[in-house]
Every structure is written in structure tokens, then in C-alpha cells.
Design a protein around this motif. Structure first.
Motif, PDB file in Angstrom:
ATOM      1  N   ASP A 127       0.474   2.574  -5.996  1.00 40.04           N
ATOM      2  CA  ASP A 127      -0.748   3.381  -5.947  1.00 40.04           C
ATOM      3  C   ASP A 127      -1.972   2.497  -6.215  1.00 40.04           C
ATOM      4  O   ASP A 127      -1.862   1.275  -6.331  1.00 40.04           O
ATOM      5  CB  ASP A 127      -0.655   4.565  -6.924  1.00 40.04           C
ATOM      6  CG  ASP A 127      -0.575   4.136  -8.384  1.00 40.04           C
ATOM      7  OD1 ASP A 127      -0.905   2.966  -8.717  1.00 40.04           O
ATOM      8  OD2 ASP A 127      -0.176   4.973  -9.211  1.00 40.04           O
ATOM      9  N   GLU A 128      -3.127   3.120  -6.348  1.00 40.40           N
ATOM     10  CA  GLU A 128      -4.381   2.383  -6.528  1.00 40.40           C
ATOM     11  C   GLU A 128      -4.397   1.558  -7.813  1.00 40.40           C
ATOM     12  O   GLU A 128      -5.101   0.566  -7.921  1.00 40.40           O
ATOM     13  CB  GLU A 128      -5.582   3.348  -6.533  1.00 40.40           C
ATOM     14  CG  GLU A 128      -5.802   4.077  -5.226  1.00 40.40           C
ATOM     15  CD  GLU A 128      -4.800   5.212  -4.983  1.00 40.40           C
ATOM     16  OE1 GLU A 128      -4.228   5.757  -5.952  1.00 40.40           O
ATOM     17  OE2 GLU A 128      -4.565   5.545  -3.803  1.00 40.40           O
ATOM     18  N   ASP A 155       0.828  -1.216   0.000  1.00 42.17           N
ATOM     19  CA  ASP A 155       0.000   0.000   0.000  1.00 42.17           C
ATOM     20  C   ASP A 155       0.858   1.260   0.000  1.00 42.17           C
ATOM     21  O   ASP A 155       0.462   2.291  -0.541  1.00 42.17           O
ATOM     22  CB  ASP A 155      -0.930   0.016   1.222  1.00 42.17           C
ATOM     23  CG  ASP A 155      -2.009  -1.044   1.134  1.00 42.17           C
ATOM     24  OD1 ASP A 155      -2.234  -1.578   0.032  1.00 42.17           O
ATOM     25  OD2 ASP A 155      -2.616  -1.351   2.178  1.00 42.17           O
TER      26      ASP A 155
END
Length: 94
Positions: free
Chosen positions: A50-51, A46
Motif C-alpha cells: 500500500d501507500e 504497487d
């Protein structure tokens, strides 16, 4: 063959150790070794990705002291035997 990552600052805290050995050999890429490092470490993942699963822009990845993102082929940089990898969080000056 194994490759060792050195982790610094909060990255080491999240991984629970400053040195992590992963299964990555000559011919594998830095990205392969990074995947191995993050495989069972969601807290670290995390912080590093990134996402979209891309490396966060402020994370530095070094191979033998050289930033692969600037001076080599990024995560596609091929490993050679005995390489030492390092992962640094953002460095702030003052």
C-alpha cells in the motif's frame, strides 16, 4: 543461496513471469525475500504494497503451502533451505 517465488494470476502478469528466483537464504525472513522480489518490479510492488509500504491486507503470502500471515510469524517468518514461497492476489469465490 536462492529462494524461488511462485506468482499467481495478475501478480505473475505484472512481474512478467510465474517463477522468480531471489537472493534469500536460510535465516533471512519472508519479508527479506519479498523485498528482493519487489526491488526492480514497481508494477508488482504497487499491487502488493500500500501507500505506506505495508503489505496489502488481501495479498496472501505462503511458505511451503502455509499462509505465513495467519499460521506463522508473518513477514518475520525465517526461511529454511529449500523453502518455496508463493504470492496470491485476492481470491474471489462465486
Amino acid at each position: 543461496m536462492a529462494t524461488e517465488w511462485k506468482l499467481f494470476a495478475d501478480l505473475a502478469e505484472r512481474a512478467g513471469e510465474k517463477r522468480v528466483t531471489v537472493e534469500a537464504a536460510a535465516g533471512d525472513t519472508v519479508g527479506d525475500a519479498l523485498e528482493e522480489l519487489l526491488a526492480d518490479r514497481s508494477d508488482l510492488e504497487d499491487r502488493v504494497l500500500d501507500e505506506e509500504g505495508e503489505l496489502r491486507s488481501q495479498i496472501n503470502v505462503l511458505r511451503n503451502g502455509t499462509n505465513v500471515l495467519i499460521e506463522e510469524e508473518g513477514l518475520e517468518t525465517e526461511l529454511e533451505g529449500g523453502d518455496e514461497l508463493a504470492l496470491f492476489p485476492p481470491v474471489s469465490g462465486g
